[in-house]
Design a protein around this motif. Structure first.
Motif, PDB file in Angstrom:
ATOM      1  N   UNK A  58       0.808  -1.232   0.000  1.00 10.70           N
ATOM      2  CA  UNK A  58       0.000   0.000   0.000  1.00 10.70           C
ATOM      3  C   UNK A  58       0.838   1.278   0.000  1.00 10.70           C
ATOM      4  N   UNK A  59       2.145   1.153   0.323  1.00 17.26           N
ATOM      5  CA  UNK A  59       2.975   2.374   0.287  1.00 17.26           C
ATOM      6  C   UNK A  59       3.107   2.896  -1.144  1.00 17.26           C
ATOM      7  N   UNK A  60       2.905   1.996  -2.151  1.00 15.97           N
ATOM      8  CA  UNK A  60       3.025   2.436  -3.556  1.00 15.97           C
ATOM      9  C   UNK A  60       1.691   2.944  -4.118  1.00 15.97           C
ATOM     10  N   UNK A  61       0.613   2.781  -3.321  1.00 12.58           N
ATOM     11  CA  UNK A  61      -0.723   3.115  -3.847  1.00 12.58           C
ATOM     12  C   UNK A  61      -1.130   4.502  -3.394  1.00 12.58           C
ATOM     13  N   UNK A  62      -1.587   5.332  -4.336  1.00 14.70           N
ATOM     14  CA  UNK A  62      -2.048   6.673  -3.995  1.00 14.70           C
ATOM     15  C   UNK A  62      -3.486   6.594  -3.493  1.00 14.70           C
ATOM     16  N   UNK A  63      -4.390   6.049  -4.300  1.00 17.39           N
ATOM     17  CA  UNK A  63      -5.763   5.826  -3.825  1.00 17.39           C
ATOM     18  C   UNK A  63      -6.414   4.692  -4.628  1.00 17.39           C
ATOM     19  N   UNK A  64      -7.513   4.161  -4.092  1.00 15.32           N
ATOM     20  CA  UNK A  64      -8.215   3.025  -4.715  1.00 15.32           C
ATOM     21  C   UNK A  64      -9.641   3.455  -5.047  1.00 15.32           C
ATOM     22  N   UNK A  65     -10.099   3.095  -6.252  1.00 17.75           N
ATOM     23  CA  UNK A  65     -11.489   3.374  -6.628  1.00 17.75           C
ATOM     24  C   UNK A  65     -12.260   2.055  -6.695  1.00 17.75           C
ATOM     25  N   UNK A  66     -13.533   2.107  -6.285  1.00 12.59           N
ATOM     26  CA  UNK A  66     -14.354   0.902  -6.418  1.00 12.59           C
ATOM     27  C   UNK A  66     -15.603   1.250  -7.229  1.00 12.59           C
ATOM     28  N   UNK A  67     -16.156   0.265  -7.951  1.00 11.94           N
ATOM     29  CA  UNK A  67     -17.354   0.563  -8.741  1.00 11.94           C
ATOM     30  C   UNK A  67     -18.541   0.829  -7.820  1.00 11.94           C
TER      31      UNK A  67
END
Length: 463
Positions: free
Chosen positions: A396-405
């Motif tokens: 998760x340190x590489x992830x900026x944000x997550x989108x879900x449908x």
């Protein structure tokens, strides 16, 4: 060849267990369409699963010959439709092939949820509707109260509703007369180019693909060369028949008639439900409007237990999709289970029935996985990835944000149940967008995460 004025096409619509299939049995029996020795209860429910569960899954058609009181001979094409909401697509399809409906309401229970859902589909299709009150032989039946309920809730005149008992046969002759006198004859032009709607199709091991059609204009004869307008496929007709419920060969079908044809169709994907069929030469220019595609609401993965069965599963799903166009499917892979399909259904009962049919009719062993959705990851370096499987989640340190449908759900609900529905939506991480009233019903609009909806939200809502 039957005159248009002597044809009546109608379907029977009702809530679950209000007696549609029993009424169809009595109509078939009273007119002598099937010999008494061949008669059995729920004659039109041909599948094992339908008989075991006591429900109708497929809309089934039968042609009945009837001599009315005015001495004329009529041809009645009856379509017995499912009552369960998970098979609502079958109902909407059969509505487009006929001009009228018998609305069957149980005189002991009154108007229920699926009664409404199905009768609105009939009203959308501009049907003439004849209300029929069934089970009047039971002590709890209250005919007058149910007539008022039909007028209040549905808004159609029920003063001349027919009171019957499909089980004992009481009032069945009145239903037959009402079909002839109160439902309209079909319209159509015999001399126009052929225009026929493909209502249903199924796979037969001996005949190939069997196609059910409703002829709108023109005539179709054995030996004609026909073209499917959507797919452009061209075939010569080998056999024309009408269903009485067994196939009975016929030389030609004219406007207003419903029948089946076979044409050595080997490619399952050439016959799409809702397609328009015309002659190869001098065909019609404009296709019929067809059907609205079904919107799946429950999703799951189906994988063969033995990876070697994948091709057999693909064939089986293609053949079944021909018979039930309301589920969707696409390929997916899993590290643990190998190749399979992600499938979308109209409800959990629909999922169970399709899985049972695949296992029984095509002799497969299947694993059903819990439904899931695809998340979208926005990485810190600007890359966007689709995440199908939680096992592939990066650090998760590489992830900026997550989108879900997410979905926008509009729910119509009677006042009494509003609190429960709001609680259900809040528990599923829903955001309320709107709440309005239409009569005694509330209309709630929610923004909901699809991941919370795909599993059992729909069935919780119904129960």
């Amino acid at each position: 060849m039957t005159e248009l004025s002597q044809i009546r096409n109608f379907s029977i619509v009702a809530h679950i267990d209000h007696g549609k299939s029993t009424l169809a049995d009595r109509l078939i029996q009273t007119t002598g369409t099937v010999a008494d020795r061949d008669m059995k209860a729920q004659l039109l429910d041909a599948m094992d699963i339908e008989r075991e569960r006591g429900i109708t899954i497929k809309a089934n058609t039968v042609r009945i010959d009837y001599r009315a009181k005015d001495g004329k001979d009529y041809v009645l094409n009856l379509i017995d439709t499912p009552g369960h909401v998970d098979f609502g697509y079958e109902v909407s399809r059969s509505m487009r092939a006929v001009e009228g409906s018998l609305l069957v309401v149980d005189a002991t229970q009154g108007v229920e949820a699926q009664t409404l859902a199905n009768v609105y589909q009939a009203i959308d299709a501009n049907h003439d509707i004849v209300p029929v009150l069934n089970k009047i032989d039971l002590p709890a039946a209250d005919v007058d109260a149910v007539k008022h309920e039909i007028e209040d809730v549905i808004g159609i005149d029920a003063s001349d509703a027919i009171a019957i008992s499909a089980k004992t046969g009481l009032g069945i002759p009145d239903v037959l007369e009402a079909i002839v006198t109160r439902l309209p004859a079909p319209k159509g032009d015999r001399d126009a180019p052929l225009k026929a709607m493909l209502v249903d199709s199924w796979y037969d091991a001996y005949l190939g693909v069997v196609v059910m059609i409703r002829v709108m204009d023109g005539t179709v004869r054995k030996g004609d060369r026909i073209r499917m307008m959507q797919t452009g496929a061209i075939y010569g007709i080998d056999k024309l028949a009408v269903l009485k419920p067994k196939m009975t060969d016929i030389a030609e079908l004219g406007p207003g008639e419903i029948g089946v044809l076979t044409a050595s169709i080997k490619q399952v994907r050439d016959t799409r439900v809702g397609d328009t069929i015309t002659h190869e030469r001098k065909g019609c220019d404009k296709a019929l409007p067809g059907f609205k595609p079904a919107q799946p609401v429950v999703f799951c993965g189906l994988f063969p237990v033995d990876a070697a069965d994948f091709e057999a599963l693909r064939d089986a799903i293609e053949k079944l999709a021909l018979n039930d166009a309301s589920f969707s499917y696409e390929m997916e892979t899993s590290a643990a289970l190998g190749f399979g399909f992600r499938m979308g259904f109209l409800g959990l009962l629909h999922l169970e029935v399709v899985r049972d049919r695949l296992e029984r009719e095509y002799d497969l062993d299947l694993i059903t996985t819990a439904p899931s959705v695809v998340f979208r990851l926005h990485m810190r370096d600007g890359e966007v990835r689709d995440l199908h499987n939680p096992a592939d989640m990066p650090d998760l340190t590489y992830v900026d944000h997550i989108e879900e449908p997410r979905i926008k759900a509009t729910i119509m609900v009677p006042d009494d149940y509003l609190g429960d529905v709001l609680k259900l939506c809040q528990d599923r991480r829903g955001i309320q967008m709107d709440l309005t009233y239409a009569g005694s019903r509330a209309m709630v609009v929610y923004d909901l995460p699809l991941a919370e909806v795909v599993f059992d939200f729909y069935d919780r809502l119904k129960s």
